[in-house]
Enzyme design. Structure first.
Site, PDB file in Angstrom:
ATOM      1  CE  LYS A 238     -13.328  -6.878 -31.597  1.00  0.00           C
ATOM      2  NZ  LYS A 238     -13.469  -5.713 -32.216  1.00  0.00           N
TER       3      LYS A 238
ATOM      4  CE1 TYR B  24     -18.760  -4.231 -32.182  1.00  0.00           C
ATOM      5  CE2 TYR B  24     -19.025  -6.071 -33.270  1.00  0.00           C
ATOM      6  CZ  TYR B  24     -17.726  -4.959 -32.927  1.00  0.00           C
ATOM      7  OH  TYR B  24     -17.097  -5.331 -31.434  1.00  0.00           O
TER       8      TYR B  24
ATOM      9  CG  PHE C  43     -16.307   0.554 -39.535  1.00  0.00           C
ATOM     10  CD1 PHE C  43     -16.661  -0.595 -38.432  1.00  0.00           C
ATOM     11  CD2 PHE C  43     -15.562   2.109 -39.346  1.00  0.00           C
ATOM     12  CE1 PHE C  43     -17.154   0.459 -37.910  1.00  0.00           C
ATOM     13  CE2 PHE C  43     -15.939   1.859 -38.250  1.00  0.00           C
ATOM     14  CZ  PHE C  43     -16.756   1.380 -37.253  1.00  0.00           C
TER      15      PHE C  43
ATOM     16  NE  ARG D 247     -13.338   2.149 -24.288  1.00  0.00           N
ATOM     17  CZ  ARG D 247     -14.413   1.680 -26.094  1.00  0.00           C
ATOM     18  NH1 ARG D 247     -14.695   0.944 -25.991  1.00  0.00           N
ATOM     19  NH2 ARG D 247     -13.386   2.165 -27.619  1.00  0.00           N
TER      20      ARG D 247
ATOM     21  CB  THR E   8     -10.296   1.716 -32.083  1.00  0.00           C
ATOM     22  OG1 THR E   8     -11.177   1.851 -31.991  1.00  0.00           O
ATOM     23  CG2 THR E   8     -10.534   0.281 -33.115  1.00  0.00           C
TER      24      THR E   8
ATOM     25  NE  ARG F 197      -9.491  -2.909 -28.545  1.00  0.00           N
ATOM     26  CZ  ARG F 197     -10.097  -1.957 -29.058  1.00  0.00           C
ATOM     27  NH1 ARG F 197     -10.005  -0.963 -28.888  1.00  0.00           N
ATOM     28  NH2 ARG F 197     -11.536  -2.656 -29.165  1.00  0.00           N
TER      29      ARG F 197
ATOM     30  CG  ASN G  54     -10.128  -4.381 -32.955  1.00  0.00           C
ATOM     31  OD1 ASN G  54     -10.934  -5.190 -32.045  1.00  0.00           O
ATOM     32  ND2 ASN G  54     -10.830  -3.171 -32.735  1.00  0.00           N
TER      33      ASN G  54
ATOM     34  CG  HIS H 209     -16.784  -5.465 -28.338  1.00  0.00           C
ATOM     35  ND1 HIS H 209     -17.317  -4.113 -28.164  1.00  0.00           N
ATOM     36  CD2 HIS H 209     -17.454  -5.307 -26.510  1.00  0.00           C
ATOM     37  CE1 HIS H 209     -18.262  -3.522 -27.633  1.00  0.00           C
ATOM     38  NE2 HIS H 209     -18.781  -3.982 -26.774  1.00  0.00           N
TER      39      HIS H 209
ATOM     40  CD  GLU I 297     -21.567  -3.376 -25.781  1.00  0.00           C
ATOM     41  OE1 GLU I 297     -22.341  -2.541 -26.616  1.00  0.00           O
ATOM     42  OE2 GLU I 297     -20.950  -3.804 -25.309  1.00  0.00           O
TER      43      GLU I 297
HETATM   44  N1  UDP Z   1     -13.447  -1.081 -36.786  1.00  0.00           N
HETATM   45  C1  UDP Z   1     -12.993  -1.231 -38.176  1.00  0.00           C
HETATM   46  N2  UDP Z   1     -12.404  -0.069 -39.051  1.00  0.00           N
HETATM   47  C2  UDP Z   1     -12.489   0.567 -38.535  1.00  0.00           C
HETATM   48  C3  UDP Z   1     -12.682   1.187 -36.723  1.00  0.00           C
HETATM   49  C4  UDP Z   1     -13.428   0.225 -36.277  1.00  0.00           C
HETATM   50  O1  UDP Z   1     -13.100  -2.331 -38.430  1.00  0.00           O
HETATM   51  O2  UDP Z   1     -11.855   2.567 -38.602  1.00  0.00           O
HETATM   52  C5  UDP Z   1     -14.163  -2.588 -36.312  1.00  0.00           C
HETATM   53  C6  UDP Z   1     -12.854  -2.292 -34.736  1.00  0.00           C
HETATM   54  O3  UDP Z   1     -13.498  -4.169 -35.051  1.00  0.00           O
HETATM   55  C7  UDP Z   1     -13.385  -2.092 -33.410  1.00  0.00           C
HETATM   56  C8  UDP Z   1     -15.175  -2.131 -34.291  1.00  0.00           C
HETATM   57  O4  UDP Z   1     -15.166  -1.443 -35.061  1.00  0.00           O
HETATM   58  O5  UDP Z   1     -13.718  -2.554 -32.495  1.00  0.00           O
HETATM   59  C9  UDP Z   1     -15.720  -1.354 -33.627  1.00  0.00           C
HETATM   60  O6  UDP Z   1     -15.462   0.196 -33.817  1.00  0.00           O
HETATM   61  P1  UDP Z   1     -15.684   1.493 -32.166  1.00  0.00           P
HETATM   62  O7  UDP Z   1     -15.203   2.639 -32.421  1.00  0.00           O
HETATM   63  O8  UDP Z   1     -16.270   1.077 -32.019  1.00  0.00           O
HETATM   64  O9  UDP Z   1     -14.210   1.077 -31.915  1.00  0.00           O
HETATM   65  P2  UDP Z   1     -14.255   0.198 -29.913  1.00  0.00           P
HETATM   66  O10 UDP Z   1     -15.130   0.517 -29.351  1.00  0.00           O
HETATM   67  O11 UDP Z   1     -13.708  -1.133 -30.017  1.00  0.00           O
HETATM   68  O12 UDP Z   1     -12.422   0.934 -29.909  1.00  0.00           O
HETATM   69 MG    MG Z   2     -16.997   0.641 -29.975  1.00  0.00          MG
END
Ligand code: UDP
Ligand code: MG
Length: 138
Positions: free
Chosen positions: A9, A49, A57, A85, A91, A102, A112, A115, A126
């Protein structure tokens, strides 16, 4: 074999962590099928997204993801989705385990560092969002 789509990112690129993260990808024995450096338009981030469009968010996330260049890559490994993951951690970097990408490199819950696709099915979607078939070397 499974595939996953990852993004380094804007914070990871800005903070000069591309090398560290690509090094982890190699150490962990992922095969790189495709990799590119690009700057997403806001409209592209919104499309990527879209699953999160009802989340509070979403707007800020799309603004952030289009705030600077990123590196996108398609990776292959046994259990690639879960493997990546696990390597990246939670996250929110404050909740991420020691040694995860992370934990090491993220700035915040939004910025963070990386992705990762959340299922093999979404990974296919994707990957094709960013790569043409002939851009993937398998
Ligand atoms: N995100 C955020 N606030 C939140 C949750 C998610 O800004 O409370 C952002 C963060 O960059 C995250 C992305 O949105 O990586 C996608 O969210 P997801 O729940 O899919 O998390 P991930 O799969 O990336 O761990
Ligand atoms: Mg996700």
């Amino acid at each position: 074999m499974e595939k996953t789509l990852i993004i380094l990112k804007p914070d990871a690129v800005k903070n000069k962590h591309i090398g560290h993260i690509v090094s982890r990808i190699e150490q962990e024995n992922f095969t790189i099928l495709g990799i590119k450096y690009l700057w997403m338009k806001r409209s592209e981030a919104k499309k990527f997204y879209a699953v999160h469009k009802e989340r509070p968010f979403y707007k800020d996330l799309c603004k952030y993801m289009s705030s600077g260049p990123v590196v996108v890559a398609a990776l292959k490994a046994p259990g690639a989705v879960a493997k990546w993951r696990e390597l990246i951690g939670a996250t929110d970097p404050a909740q991420a385990a020691e040694g995860t990408i992370r934990k090491l490199y993220a700035e915040s819950k939004e910025a963070n560092a990386v992705h990762g696709s959340d299922s093999a099915e979404n990974a296919e979607t994707e990957i094709h969002f960013f790569f043409k078939k002939k851009e993937l070397i398998d």
